[in-house]
Design a protein around this motif. Sequence first.
Motif, PDB file in Angstrom:
ATOM      1  N   UNK A 115     -19.517 -32.325   5.586  1.00  0.00           N
ATOM      2  CA  UNK A 115     -19.689 -31.352   6.833  1.00  0.00           C
ATOM      3  C   UNK A 115     -18.865 -30.305   6.848  1.00  0.00           C
ATOM      4  N   UNK A 116     -19.517 -29.223   7.122  1.00  0.00           N
ATOM      5  CA  UNK A 116     -18.676 -28.029   7.513  1.00  0.00           C
ATOM      6  C   UNK A 116     -19.125 -27.213   9.051  1.00  0.00           C
ATOM      7  N   UNK A 117     -18.085 -26.977   9.650  1.00  0.00           N
ATOM      8  CA  UNK A 117     -18.459 -26.001  10.777  1.00  0.00           C
ATOM      9  C   UNK A 117     -17.882 -24.622  10.377  1.00  0.00           C
ATOM     10  N   UNK A 118     -18.662 -23.988  10.063  1.00  0.00           N
ATOM     11  CA  UNK A 118     -18.616 -22.607   9.293  1.00  0.00           C
ATOM     12  C   UNK A 118     -18.730 -22.828   7.858  1.00  0.00           C
ATOM     13  N   UNK A 119     -19.374 -21.822   7.112  1.00  0.00           N
ATOM     14  CA  UNK A 119     -19.609 -22.275   5.690  1.00  0.00           C
ATOM     15  C   UNK A 119     -18.918 -20.975   4.932  1.00  0.00           C
ATOM     16  N   UNK A 120     -18.960 -21.065   3.627  1.00  0.00           N
ATOM     17  CA  UNK A 120     -18.636 -19.896   2.846  1.00  0.00           C
ATOM     18  C   UNK A 120     -19.519 -18.554   3.040  1.00  0.00           C
ATOM     19  N   UNK A 121     -18.749 -17.639   2.472  1.00  0.00           N
ATOM     20  CA  UNK A 121     -19.530 -16.136   2.466  1.00  0.00           C
ATOM     21  C   UNK A 121     -21.026 -16.296   1.922  1.00  0.00           C
ATOM     22  N   UNK A 122     -21.904 -15.969   2.842  1.00  0.00           N
ATOM     23  CA  UNK A 122     -23.089 -16.433   2.366  1.00  0.00           C
ATOM     24  C   UNK A 122     -23.592 -15.442   1.281  1.00  0.00           C
ATOM     25  N   UNK A 123     -22.735 -14.259   0.929  1.00  0.00           N
ATOM     26  CA  UNK A 123     -23.148 -13.426  -0.496  1.00  0.00           C
ATOM     27  C   UNK A 123     -22.602 -14.360  -1.662  1.00  0.00           C
ATOM     28  N   UNK A 124     -21.776 -15.225  -1.351  1.00  0.00           N
ATOM     29  CA  UNK A 124     -20.989 -15.832  -2.594  1.00  0.00           C
ATOM     30  C   UNK A 124     -22.196 -16.564  -3.310  1.00  0.00           C
ATOM     31  N   UNK A 125     -22.275 -16.429  -4.556  1.00  0.00           N
ATOM     32  CA  UNK A 125     -22.886 -17.524  -5.669  1.00  0.00           C
ATOM     33  C   UNK A 125     -22.805 -18.856  -5.300  1.00  0.00           C
ATOM     34  N   UNK A 126     -21.666 -19.281  -5.242  1.00  0.00           N
ATOM     35  CA  UNK A 126     -21.174 -20.793  -5.070  1.00  0.00           C
ATOM     36  C   UNK A 126     -21.937 -21.251  -3.733  1.00  0.00           C
ATOM     37  N   UNK A 127     -21.943 -20.446  -2.876  1.00  0.00           N
ATOM     38  CA  UNK A 127     -22.140 -20.588  -1.538  1.00  0.00           C
ATOM     39  C   UNK A 127     -23.958 -21.080  -1.635  1.00  0.00           C
TER      40      UNK A 127
END
Length: 338
Positions: free
Chosen positions: A268-280
């Motif tokens: 569960x996340x409120x806010x996620x990783x940088x959408x440009x990141x490969x891992x996200x």
Amino acid sequence: MPLPPAGADCEGGTVLVTGTGIDMALLEPLDRQGLKVRPLASPLTEDQLARELVGAVAYLHGGEERATARALRAARETLRVVAFLGVGYENFVDVAAADRLDIAVTNTPGAATDAVATFTVAQIINANLGIPRRLGDPVPGWHGAEELPHELAARSVGIIGMGANGRRIAEILRGGFGVRVSYFSRTRRPEIERELGISYLPLLDLAAASDILVVMVPETGETRSMVDSTVIGRMPEGAILVNTARPNIVCPGALYAGLEKGRVSMAVFDGFYDPESEEAGELRRDFAGRLLITGHIASHTAEAMRRMVRQAVKSIGNVLTYGSDEHEVGSRSASPFR
């Protein structure tokens, strides 16, 4: 409480305001002090923020902008205060640069504690009962007894961080559901342990003992990726990870491995990783059904927003008039990590 009179050098100065959900009527005290309030659509890029800050005496930061050193330097001739809505300013304001430029940075401690804690407990309930996976199903569709969810009282919850938000989450879980709660914090809190009936554990032991592991620390150089492969590797199989703090406190590669191996059943996340990141992108692509993601909304209730804005407006007035405020952060304050 009314603002103190604005200093003469700030008469007619501009207060830049970013963010959504702000009741502009709450900014009227700034107008009455001769300050010009200028709201802008959010979020702004670094270049846009640098341009807009030029000539401003104050910046009410309620959006997702990064007030970088370069953006702050562009306003060094006039800018005296950045008033951040919320407590987790570390990833949004370069406080070290602000200190060097003699720009005060304030936040709003306590104003959103109930909102964040309530939201976090709600997401714990959602994930624990598997509600997101069952939405729209006309019948339960259980394939066996092992798929039935557990009541919260049968679960062990571990909380990383025992500041105001962590404590309130523990209070709700203990008082409302009788949950077994343990915690890890750099500073042990024996008085909270006695009051709430919770226990302290070292971080790896906490991970091993928690059916549900809650992340509730600010993002700093010390806490970034603190939930790494070692921590996730100690979690019981099928555990739930709830991060309503900052995404980067959880290492994305470690999370991917935990989801892949079944160590983490849902994250569960409120806010996620940088959408440009490969891992996200890989996490969303491969585990969409096991991620419960919201867009940094935990603190955004009407009541919490009103408290935060009022507090920020007061801080702006104090800094512009007296040169300081009780909610300043940075070199004159203690570390926010608790």
